[in-house]
Design a protein around this motif. Structure first.
Motif, PDB file in Angstrom:
ATOM      1  N   ALA A 131      16.063  -7.807  11.561  1.00 53.91           N
ATOM      2  CA  ALA A 131      17.231  -8.301  11.504  1.00 53.91           C
ATOM      3  C   ALA A 131      17.990  -7.596  10.172  1.00 53.91           C
ATOM      4  N   ARG A 189      23.753  -6.229  16.961  1.00 57.84           N
ATOM      5  CA  ARG A 189      23.380  -7.658  17.291  1.00 57.84           C
ATOM      6  C   ARG A 189      21.913  -7.817  16.692  1.00 57.84           C
ATOM      7  N   ALA A 230      20.021  -9.956  15.560  1.00 55.99           N
ATOM      8  CA  ALA A 230      19.313 -11.255  15.735  1.00 55.99           C
ATOM      9  C   ALA A 230      19.063 -11.619  17.149  1.00 55.99           C
ATOM     10  N   SER A 231      19.302 -10.433  17.972  1.00 58.70           N
ATOM     11  CA  SER A 231      19.133 -10.711  19.598  1.00 58.70           C
ATOM     12  C   SER A 231      17.703 -10.710  19.862  1.00 58.70           C
ATOM     13  N   ALA A 232      17.375 -11.689  20.696  1.00 56.51           N
ATOM     14  CA  ALA A 232      15.751 -11.868  21.343  1.00 56.51           C
ATOM     15  C   ALA A 232      15.427 -10.552  21.966  1.00 56.51           C
ATOM     16  N   GLU A 233      16.506  -9.610  22.438  1.00 55.78           N
ATOM     17  CA  GLU A 233      15.794  -8.288  23.112  1.00 55.78           C
ATOM     18  C   GLU A 233      15.096  -7.510  21.960  1.00 55.78           C
ATOM     19  N   ASP A 235      12.860  -8.392  19.916  1.00 56.46           N
ATOM     20  CA  ASP A 235      11.531  -9.023  19.389  1.00 56.46           C
ATOM     21  C   ASP A 235      10.311  -8.178  19.869  1.00 56.46           C
ATOM     22  N   ASP A 236      10.398  -7.457  20.841  1.00 53.93           N
ATOM     23  CA  ASP A 236       9.262  -6.612  21.192  1.00 53.93           C
ATOM     24  C   ASP A 236       8.762  -5.244  20.526  1.00 53.93           C
TER      25      ASP A 236
END
Length: 67
Positions: A4, A40, A42-45, A47-48
C-alpha cells in the motif's frame, strides 16, 4: 502495508504505466481497471500479489522493445 505504501508513493508512475500499457494494447488486461485499482492501495483485491506479477509482465514486455 508495504504494498500500500509503495502504491501510494509510485501512484503517478503506475498511472502512466497503465495509461500506455502494452498488455492492454494486446487485450490482456484492462488498463483503466488497473489504474483504478492502483488508486486504491488498501483494496483487498491487491492481497494476492497479482498486481506485482502484472507490473513485472508489463515491464518485461516494454523491455523487448529495446532489443
Amino acid at each position: 502495508m508495504d504494498l500500500a505504501l509503495g502504491l501510494r508513493t509510485h501512484a503517478p508512475h503506475l498511472d502512466r504505466l497503465w495509461s500506455d500499457s502494452r498488455l492492454a494494447e494486446l487485450g490482456l488486461v484492462d488498463g483503466q481497471c488497473l489504474s483504478d485499482l492502483c488508486a486504491r492501495p488498501a483494496s483487498a483485491e491487491l492481497d494476492d500479489g497479482a498486481l506485482l506479477t502484472t507490473v513485472a509482465c508489463e515491464l518485461w514486455l516494454r523491455s523487448l522493445e529495446h532489443e
